[in-house]
Structure formats: C-alpha cells, structure tokens
Design a protein around this motif. Structure first.
Motif, PDB file in Angstrom:
ATOM      1  N   GLY A 116       0.804  -1.224   0.000  1.00 40.14           N
ATOM      2  CA  GLY A 116       0.000   0.000   0.000  1.00 40.14           C
ATOM      3  C   GLY A 116       0.831   1.264   0.000  1.00 40.14           C
ATOM      4  N   ILE A 117       1.862   1.297  -0.817  1.00 39.32           N
ATOM      5  CA  ILE A 117       2.835   2.400  -0.822  1.00 39.32           C
ATOM      6  C   ILE A 117       2.178   3.774  -0.991  1.00 39.32           C
ATOM      7  N   ARG A 118       1.107   3.859  -1.731  1.00 36.74           N
ATOM      8  CA  ARG A 118       0.478   5.169  -1.987  1.00 36.74           C
ATOM      9  C   ARG A 118      -0.074   5.812  -0.712  1.00 36.74           C
ATOM     10  N   ASP A 119      -0.395   4.986   0.288  1.00 35.35           N
ATOM     11  CA  ASP A 119      -0.951   5.501   1.539  1.00 35.35           C
ATOM     12  C   ASP A 119       0.077   6.255   2.376  1.00 35.35           C
ATOM     13  N   TYR A 120       1.335   6.157   2.009  1.00 32.96           N
ATOM     14  CA  TYR A 120       2.405   6.775   2.797  1.00 32.96           C
ATOM     15  C   TYR A 120       2.743   8.196   2.345  1.00 32.96           C
ATOM     16  N   PHE A 121       2.043   8.709   1.348  1.00 33.36           N
ATOM     17  CA  PHE A 121       2.420  10.000   0.776  1.00 33.36           C
ATOM     18  C   PHE A 121       1.253  10.972   0.772  1.00 33.36           C
ATOM     19  N   GLY A 173      13.038   1.078  -5.518  1.00 30.50           N
ATOM     20  CA  GLY A 173      11.594   1.232  -5.687  1.00 30.50           C
ATOM     21  C   GLY A 173      11.230   2.002  -6.940  1.00 30.50           C
ATOM     22  N   GLN A 174      12.155   2.075  -7.868  1.00 30.56           N
ATOM     23  CA  GLN A 174      11.973   2.863  -9.084  1.00 30.56           C
ATOM     24  C   GLN A 174      10.669   2.485  -9.794  1.00 30.56           C
ATOM     25  N   GLY A 175       9.918   3.504 -10.183  1.00 28.68           N
ATOM     26  CA  GLY A 175       8.662   3.305 -10.878  1.00 28.68           C
ATOM     27  C   GLY A 175       7.459   3.225  -9.941  1.00 28.68           C
ATOM     28  N   MET A 176       7.701   3.031  -8.644  1.00 23.60           N
ATOM     29  CA  MET A 176       6.608   2.906  -7.682  1.00 23.60           C
ATOM     30  C   MET A 176       6.573   4.081  -6.696  1.00 23.60           C
TER      31      MET A 176
END
Length: 161
Positions: free
Chosen positions: A102-107, A121-124
């Motif tokens: 859920g990487i998007r939740d961290y920003f 984590g390139q591209g993500m």
C-alpha cells in the motif's frame, strides 16, 4: 521532475551534527512549510542516512528509539500532527512489492517520508521533494541537499545560513 537546481552542501563533524541537521529540517517542515515532504536518501552503508532520519524523527516530536527499518522495509512514527515514515528499501526484491504494502498511503500532506535506497523502488515511488546524498569525508560526513520540487526549494531557501 522540475528543473529546480538548488543545492546546499555541508560538512558534518560527527553523529551529533548529523542529528542536529535532521532536527533543523524537521523544524522547518513543522513551523515554516506545514506540510509533509518526500526525501530520497543516498549514500553507502554507514554514511549517516539513518542518523539524519533519527534527527528528523526526533525533531518532529518522537521520544524514544529510532531504528533502521532494514528488515521491515518501513518504520512508522505516528506523532501528534504528523506521520513520519522511514523506508529502507535495500532488501526489496522487486519494486512491485511496494504496491502490495500500500505504498500510496504513505504520501499524504501530513506525511514525511525518508527513503533509503530509493532506486530499488523505481517506478513505484513519487518524485521526491528533496534528494540528500551522504558521503564519507575523512572522519566527517559530507551532506548534499538538492531541491527537486518547489517545496524542496522552499525548504532549502529557509535552511540557508
């Protein structure tokens, strides 16, 4: 990526000076910017990435241990008005793994994310507001901070002596 090329370089005498720089960055974020930032941290093992992050996390109000998230990928700090995330992507096998966590939740606007080994984590990962390079300089550390967005540019202009 913006064409912002504001860069500042410091020589830090020791661990305490590295922590102090992290605390100064935290104060600027809390008092002046009043919004979260994304920082990519580059440097060899032991160059001071976690130490700088420790200073930032403490400067944001965390009391207690700040450890490297080498085995957990991310160490969250839930503070009164802020979320601070310290990522260490060194052991990341595939950037797609970030999607599963859920990487998007961290920003978000109240989140500050410090990301070690961002190339894994390139591209993500979103574009960073700031890129910080740490390197050995004899017994000291050389730290270069480069603005990558307008927000990063504001931070560095305030940081300037």
């Amino acid at each position: 990526m913006n064409n912002i090329v504001i860069k500042q370089t410091f020589i830090l005498a020791d661990e305490l000076a590295t922590i102090a720089l992290g605390k100064k960055l935290a104060n600027i974020v809390k008092v002046e910017l009043k919004q979260g930032i994304i920082v990519f941290l580059n440097g060899d093992l032991g160059a001071g990435k976690t130490t700088l992050t420790r200073g930032f996390v403490q400067g944001m109000g965390h009391v207690g241990n700040v450890k490297s998230p080498t085995y957990t990928l991310v160490e969250p700090y839930d503070l009164q008005d802020w979320q601070v995330y310290h990522f260490d992507l060194y052991r990341l096998g595939d950037p797609e793994e970030l999607e599963y966590m859920g990487i998007r939740d961290y920003f978000n606007s109240d989140c500050c994310s410090f990301i070690e080994w961002p190339e894994k984590g390139q591209g993500m990962l979103p574009e960073p507001d700031m890129i910080i390079d740490l390197a050995y300089h004899d017994e000291q550390r050389q730290v270069s901070l480069q603005a990558n967005t307008t927000l990063g540019e504001r931070l560095l202009s305030i940081l300037a002596p």
